[in-house]
Design a protein around this motif. Structure first.
Motif, short mmCIF file in Angstrom:
data_model
loop_
_atom_site.label_atom_id
_atom_site.label_comp_id
_atom_site.label_asym_id
_atom_site.label_seq_id
_atom_site.Cartn_x
_atom_site.Cartn_y
_atom_site.Cartn_z
N ALA A 126 9.05 -43.43 2.55
CA ALA A 126 9.56 -43.21 1.20
C ALA A 126 8.45 -43.48 0.18
CB ALA A 126 10.74 -44.13 0.93
N GLY A 127 8.29 -42.55 -0.76
CA GLY A 127 7.30 -42.68 -1.80
C GLY A 127 5.88 -42.47 -1.33
N GLY A 128 5.71 -41.97 -0.12
CA GLY A 128 4.38 -41.81 0.45
C GLY A 128 3.70 -40.52 0.02
N ILE A 129 2.40 -40.50 0.21
CA ILE A 129 1.63 -39.27 0.01
C ILE A 129 0.70 -39.10 1.19
CG2 ILE A 129 -0.16 -40.38 -1.40
CD1 ILE A 129 -0.11 -37.65 -3.05
N GLN A 130 0.68 -37.91 1.77
CA GLN A 130 -0.07 -37.64 2.98
C GLN A 130 -1.20 -36.66 2.65
OE1 GLN A 130 -1.74 -37.90 5.95
NE2 GLN A 130 0.26 -38.58 6.74
N SER A 131 -2.43 -37.08 2.90
CA SER A 131 -3.58 -36.23 2.58
C SER A 131 -4.07 -35.43 3.78
CB SER A 131 -4.73 -37.08 2.03
OG SER A 131 -5.14 -38.04 2.99
N MET A 143 0.69 -27.21 -8.39
CA MET A 143 0.56 -27.80 -9.72
C MET A 143 1.73 -27.45 -10.64
SD MET A 143 -2.06 -29.62 -9.41
CE MET A 143 -2.00 -30.19 -11.11
N ASP A 144 2.72 -26.72 -10.16
CA ASP A 144 3.83 -26.28 -11.00
C ASP A 144 4.96 -27.31 -11.04
OD1 ASP A 144 2.43 -23.89 -11.35
OD2 ASP A 144 3.46 -22.90 -9.69
N THR A 145 4.62 -28.57 -11.30
CA THR A 145 5.59 -29.65 -11.18
C THR A 145 5.09 -30.89 -11.90
OG1 THR A 145 6.62 -31.18 -9.59
CG2 THR A 145 4.54 -30.18 -8.93
N SER A 146 6.05 -31.73 -12.27
CA SER A 146 5.68 -33.02 -12.85
C SER A 146 5.31 -34.03 -11.79
CB SER A 146 6.84 -33.56 -13.70
OG SER A 146 8.02 -33.71 -12.93
N VAL A 147 5.51 -33.69 -10.53
CA VAL A 147 5.11 -34.57 -9.42
C VAL A 147 3.62 -34.36 -9.14
CG1 VAL A 147 5.44 -35.14 -6.99
CG2 VAL A 147 7.40 -34.49 -8.39
N PRO A 148 2.80 -35.39 -9.26
CA PRO A 148 1.37 -35.21 -8.93
C PRO A 148 1.17 -35.19 -7.43
CG PRO A 148 1.78 -37.47 -9.63
CD PRO A 148 3.08 -36.74 -9.78
N PHE A 149 0.67 -34.07 -6.93
CA PHE A 149 0.39 -33.94 -5.50
C PHE A 149 -1.08 -34.22 -5.18
CE2 PHE A 149 4.42 -31.83 -5.54
CZ PHE A 149 4.93 -31.97 -4.25
N LEU A 150 -1.98 -33.82 -6.05
CA LEU A 150 -3.40 -34.03 -5.80
C LEU A 150 -3.73 -35.50 -5.94
CD1 LEU A 150 -5.04 -30.95 -7.57
CD2 LEU A 150 -4.02 -31.14 -5.29
N THR A 151 -4.78 -35.92 -5.25
CA THR A 151 -5.12 -37.35 -5.21
C THR A 151 -6.53 -37.60 -5.74
OG1 THR A 151 -5.86 -37.11 -2.91
CG2 THR A 151 -3.57 -37.79 -3.27
N ASP A 152 -6.78 -38.88 -6.06
CA ASP A 152 -8.11 -39.28 -6.48
C ASP A 152 -8.93 -39.71 -5.27
OD1 ASP A 152 -7.26 -41.85 -5.76
OD2 ASP A 152 -6.89 -42.48 -7.84
N ALA A 153 -10.10 -40.29 -5.50
CA ALA A 153 -11.00 -40.66 -4.41
C ALA A 153 -10.40 -41.74 -3.51
CB ALA A 153 -12.33 -41.14 -4.98
N ASP A 154 -9.43 -42.48 -4.02
CA ASP A 154 -8.79 -43.53 -3.24
C ASP A 154 -7.51 -43.07 -2.56
OD1 ASP A 154 -10.76 -45.44 -3.95
OD2 ASP A 154 -9.75 -45.75 -5.89
N GLY A 155 -7.23 -41.76 -2.67
CA GLY A 155 -6.04 -41.23 -2.04
C GLY A 155 -4.76 -41.47 -2.82
N GLN A 156 -4.88 -41.85 -4.09
CA GLN A 156 -3.71 -42.09 -4.92
C GLN A 156 -3.39 -40.85 -5.76
OE1 GLN A 156 -1.86 -44.96 -4.64
NE2 GLN A 156 -3.29 -45.19 -2.91
#
Length: 532
Positions: A385-390, A63-76
């Motif tokens: 690119a621009g992906g997020i992996q849960s 959480m020490d960043t302006s990049v949101p790593f955590l996701t919502d229920a839809d994986g966003q």
């Protein structure tokens, strides 16, 4: 076998490594031969070997960043208030070029993670299960006598040693903390690195200020950062000095036509929380206390370092051929709130050293420094690119992923706990990966004492060897992270069957990794987890 290095043959031999207590770190003799030019099975000409960067930030949580790593229920990606407090535009830039992991785990303190990155092994196996005090064994009053306080040694199988044997110029810049002051691991040059700037036995710098000679000549001289005399007496902040040194050595490697492995391991953002004057004004009106403002400047200074490095790779013309892994070594240590509550890593609970997710969840971004879809190595290891992996990953997964990319094999008798990330980097799920993670901390004192965490799928169990009020005076805590990601509802009593199943998994994982346990009052008898 590497596909590019100009040496006709390069031989690297390891002497016998450790006693049987060290499990998977034994190796007798390893010989690795490399050809001058290799024609792959596909018949295409050999390509220059890919450069590798591990950009490691000390005490930086997810959480020490302006990049949101955590996701919502839809994986966003989902933003939280801390994402709006910190300023990390270059992390945003790197995340846009690659993929970020919402669920990457590290050990809860630094030295165990650092040894895990270098060996591809869980801390329970390599037994460096606590941060290494440079001057005395800090296993704790009931800590296991067999824990590996001395850390890594000359001859150990390490990522740096394997890459150096494969023709890479191996560059260590920043924090080492692989072994105590009088041990071989205190000097990264003993561990496979060809170059070392700033690496030593300690984990916190004497000072971040060039005017204070980074601790030389101060009361913190025992933690004075070495090899930076040229910056003494200047206004060069430590993070900046290390960045200048790193880019200089990368330039030298490129000019020498050598592939490079850069391990840029910043002392930031570890205490002491000394404000980086370049960024102090950004947080002056934040309403946060002075130490938290200073912490934020350390974050932003680290981020500037990342941007400077990315710019430099492009200037040198090697960005397309350079793979970057950005990560933290344990959960956040931001000076914001209680260590066991939702505070410094909000909405996650806990912080560095604790048994909650705030103590073990770290940012991980993987990216080619400059994406180019038709580049041969990028085709071989495509990154979304621009992906997020849960899907969960762990810090020791870097070791096999990097070696596979560069066609270097780890010794067959070196046991690995890490698994390749290739499928996850492409933005897909990997059904072959076991979604488990073991975090073993048989020590005290710290934010949490004498505990083991075990995750399997959505479930997480924590075993407390000596129950206290921190564990509700019970051995057991059980959480369902899919339904309760912020660990507010202990299900140990309500889900007795699930608790027993998870405890079997925890016990089995510890035994398979030959873990060392806390000891009874006699100082000898191991205290092992009990089934409920």
């Amino acid at each position: 076998m590497t596909r590019s290095h100009p040496l006709t043959a390069l031989v690297c031999s390891w002497a016998p490594l450790r006693s049987p207590l060290r499990g998977g770190l034994q190796a007798a003799v390893l010989t690795v031969a490399f050809a001058a030019a290799v024609m792959p099975a596909s018949g295409r000409a050999a390509e220059p070997a890919p450069n590798i960067v591990i950009f490691l930030v000390d005490d930086m949580g997810v959480m020490d960043t302006s990049v949101p790593f955590l996701t919502d229920a839809d994986g966003q990606p989902k933003r939280y208030p801390l994402n709006d407090y910190y300023r990390t535009p270059h992390m945003e830039r790197l995340a846009a070029r690659g993929i970020r992991f919402s669920d990457c785990s590290a050990m809860s303190v630094c030295s165990p993670t650092r040894v895990s990155i270098m060996t591809g092994q869980n801390a329970a196996r390599h037994r460096t299960t606590n941060w290494i005090n440079p001057d005395k064994d800090n296993g704790g009053p009931s800590g296991p006598p067999q824990w590996n306080w001395t850390g890594l040694k000359r001859g150990d199988v390490t990522l740096a040693a394997l890459l150096r044997a494969g023709g890479y110029r191996t560059i260590h810049v920043g924090k080492g903390h692989f072994g105590p002051r009088d041990a071989q691991g205190a000097d990264p040059l003993n561990l496979g690195f060809e170059i070392n700037v700033g690496g030593a036995s300690f984990g916190a710098p004497g000072s971040y200020y060039g005017q204070e000679n980074y601790g030389h000549g101060t009361k913190r001289v025992g933690n004075a950062v070495p090899h930076l005399e040229k910056y003494h007496g200047t206004e060069t902040f430590l993070t900046e000095a290390l960045t200048i040194e790193a880019t200089s050595h990368v330039t030298a490697a490129v000019r020498a036509d050598r592939p490079f492995f850069l391990y840029l391991s910043h002392y930031a953002v570890h205490a002491p929380f000394q404000s980086d004057p370049r960024f102090a004004e950004h947080y002056r009106n934040s309403g946060k206390p002075a130490p938290a403002q200073a912490f934020a400047t350390l974050i932003e200074g680290m981020d500037k370092s990342l941007g400077d490095l990315l710019d430099h790779l492009e200037t040198l013309g090697v960005a397309e051929n350079t793979l970057v892994f950005f990560l933290g070594d344990n959960g956040s240590d931001a000076p914001l709130g209680h260590q066991h509550e939702v505070a410094c890593a909000a909405p996650l609970r806990g912080r560095k050293g604790s048994h909650y997710e705030g103590g073990t969840r770290v940012p991980l971004i993987a990216a080619w420094a400059k994406p180019k879809a038709d580049h041969p190595h990028q085709k071989r290891l495509p990154i979304r690119a621009g992906g997020i992996q849960s899907q969960p990953a762990a810090v020791y997964d870097l070791f096999p992923t990097i070696l596979a990319l560069v066609d270097i094999e780890s010794p067959s008798n070196h046991v690995l706990d890490g698994a390749r990330l290739d499928t996850l980097l492409a933005g897909r799920r990997d059904s072959r990966r076991g979604e488990t993670f073991l975090m073993h901390y048989p020590h005290a004192p710290h934010r949490s004492d004498y505990f083991t965490c075990y995750r399997a799928g959505p479930w997480k169990v924590i075993y407390h060897y000596f129950p206290t009020g921190v564990s509700d005076n019970s051995h057991y805590q059980l959480f369902h992270l899919s339904e309760d990601p912020f660990e507010q509802q202990n299900l140990a009593l309500a889900q007795a069957g699930e608790l027993r199943r998870m405890m079997r998994g925890l016990i089995d994982a510890l035994e398979k990794q030959d873990a060392a346990y806390p000891v009874d009052e006699d100082g000898v008898t191991p205290v092992k987890p009990k089934l409920p």
